[in-house]
Scaffold this motif. Structure first.
Motif, PDB file in Angstrom:
ATOM      1  N   ARG A  92       0.832  -1.204   0.000  1.00 30.30           N
ATOM      2  CA  ARG A  92       0.000   0.000   0.000  1.00 30.30           C
ATOM      3  C   ARG A  92       0.863   1.249   0.000  1.00 30.30           C
ATOM      4  O   ARG A  92       1.909   1.293   0.628  1.00 30.30           O
ATOM      5  CB  ARG A  92      -0.855   0.046   1.254  1.00 30.30           C
ATOM      6  CG  ARG A  92      -2.065  -0.807   1.204  1.00 30.30           C
ATOM      7  CD  ARG A  92      -2.978  -0.373   2.322  1.00 30.30           C
ATOM      8  NE  ARG A  92      -3.794  -1.485   2.771  1.00 30.30           N
ATOM      9  CZ  ARG A  92      -4.582  -1.417   3.808  1.00 30.30           C
ATOM     10  NH1 ARG A  92      -4.638  -0.323   4.523  1.00 30.30           N
ATOM     11  NH2 ARG A  92      -5.300  -2.446   4.150  1.00 30.30           N
ATOM     12  N   LYS A  93       0.364   2.275  -0.693  1.00 33.40           N
ATOM     13  CA  LYS A  93       1.058   3.565  -0.687  1.00 33.40           C
ATOM     14  C   LYS A  93       0.613   4.342   0.543  1.00 33.40           C
ATOM     15  O   LYS A  93      -0.548   4.306   0.925  1.00 33.40           O
ATOM     16  CB  LYS A  93       0.712   4.362  -1.946  1.00 33.40           C
ATOM     17  CG  LYS A  93       1.254   3.743  -3.211  1.00 33.40           C
ATOM     18  CD  LYS A  93       0.898   4.586  -4.426  1.00 33.40           C
ATOM     19  CE  LYS A  93       1.454   3.951  -5.682  1.00 33.40           C
ATOM     20  NZ  LYS A  93       1.049   4.681  -6.877  1.00 33.40           N
ATOM     21  N   LYS A  94       1.556   5.038   1.157  1.00 33.00           N
ATOM     22  CA  LYS A  94       1.217   5.859   2.311  1.00 33.00           C
ATOM     23  C   LYS A  94       0.528   7.132   1.840  1.00 33.00           C
ATOM     24  O   LYS A  94       0.773   7.617   0.739  1.00 33.00           O
ATOM     25  CB  LYS A  94       2.480   6.217   3.087  1.00 33.00           C
ATOM     26  CG  LYS A  94       3.138   5.028   3.744  1.00 33.00           C
ATOM     27  CD  LYS A  94       4.344   5.475   4.547  1.00 33.00           C
ATOM     28  CE  LYS A  94       4.993   4.307   5.235  1.00 33.00           C
ATOM     29  NZ  LYS A  94       6.193   4.702   5.970  1.00 33.00           N
ATOM     30  N   LYS A  95      -0.321   7.656   2.707  1.00 37.00           N
ATOM     31  CA  LYS A  95      -0.985   8.919   2.385  1.00 37.00           C
ATOM     32  C   LYS A  95       0.050  10.040   2.371  1.00 37.00           C
ATOM     33  O   LYS A  95       0.952  10.070   3.215  1.00 37.00           O
ATOM     34  CB  LYS A  95      -2.042   9.246   3.441  1.00 37.00           C
ATOM     35  CG  LYS A  95      -3.284   8.426   3.358  1.00 37.00           C
ATOM     36  CD  LYS A  95      -4.276   8.930   4.397  1.00 37.00           C
ATOM     37  CE  LYS A  95      -5.564   8.170   4.331  1.00 37.00           C
ATOM     38  NZ  LYS A  95      -6.508   8.626   5.363  1.00 37.00           N
ATOM     39  N   PRO A  96      -0.065  10.981   1.429  1.00 34.59           N
ATOM     40  CA  PRO A  96       0.872  12.107   1.429  1.00 34.59           C
ATOM     41  C   PRO A  96       0.645  12.996   2.651  1.00 34.59           C
ATOM     42  O   PRO A  96      -0.485  13.248   3.053  1.00 34.59           O
ATOM     43  CB  PRO A  96       0.542  12.857   0.140  1.00 34.59           C
ATOM     44  CG  PRO A  96      -0.825  12.423  -0.237  1.00 34.59           C
ATOM     45  CD  PRO A  96      -1.006  11.041   0.323  1.00 34.59           C
ATOM     46  N   ILE A  97       1.747  13.454   3.241  1.00 34.40           N
ATOM     47  CA  ILE A  97       1.663  14.321   4.420  1.00 34.40           C
ATOM     48  C   ILE A  97       1.486  15.757   3.941  1.00 34.40           C
ATOM     49  O   ILE A  97       2.172  16.205   3.013  1.00 34.40           O
ATOM     50  CB  ILE A  97       2.939  14.200   5.267  1.00 34.40           C
ATOM     51  CG1 ILE A  97       3.127  12.749   5.701  1.00 34.40           C
ATOM     52  CG2 ILE A  97       2.883  15.093   6.486  1.00 34.40           C
ATOM     53  CD1 ILE A  97       4.437  12.483   6.402  1.00 34.40           C
ATOM     54  N   SER A  98       0.571  16.473   4.564  1.00 33.83           N
ATOM     55  CA  SER A  98       0.335  17.865   4.173  1.00 33.83           C
ATOM     56  C   SER A  98       1.528  18.732   4.566  1.00 33.83           C
ATOM     57  O   SER A  98       2.294  18.404   5.476  1.00 33.83           O
ATOM     58  CB  SER A  98      -0.936  18.394   4.834  1.00 33.83           C
ATOM     59  OG  SER A  98      -0.740  18.504   6.224  1.00 33.83           O
TER      60      SER A  98
END
Length: 81
Positions: free
Chosen positions: A57-63
């Motif tokens: 799974r790809k990690k969510k991009p950090i804002s």
């Protein structure tokens, strides 16, 4: 009447009829147990197959805002400041 006393009950008759069949509760128990076993083994096989074939799974991009807060916590100033 005296002859009835010496009769062996059918459940204890060793030479009894084998054509009477199985206990219905035993058949239901074996059927449900077999289906449960097939379900569990199938799920395990699918899990192993998915682990080998699917990409991680790809990690969510950090804002940017969150990244700035994390850098300030660690004592590194954010770029442009």
């Amino acid at each position: 009447m005296a002859d009835d006393f010496h009769k062996v009950p059918p459940s204890f008759d060793l030479a009894g009829n084998a054509s009477k069949g199985f206990n219905p509760a035993l058949i239901v128990l074996l059927l449900v147990g077999g289906l449960l076993l097939v379900f569990l083994v199938g799920n395990y096989a699918l899990y192993i197959y998915a682990q080998k074939t699917l990409p991680p799974r790809k990690k969510k991009p950090i804002s940017k805002k969150k990244m700035k807060k994390e850098r300030l916590k660690h004592g590194v100033s954010a770029p442009g400041e």
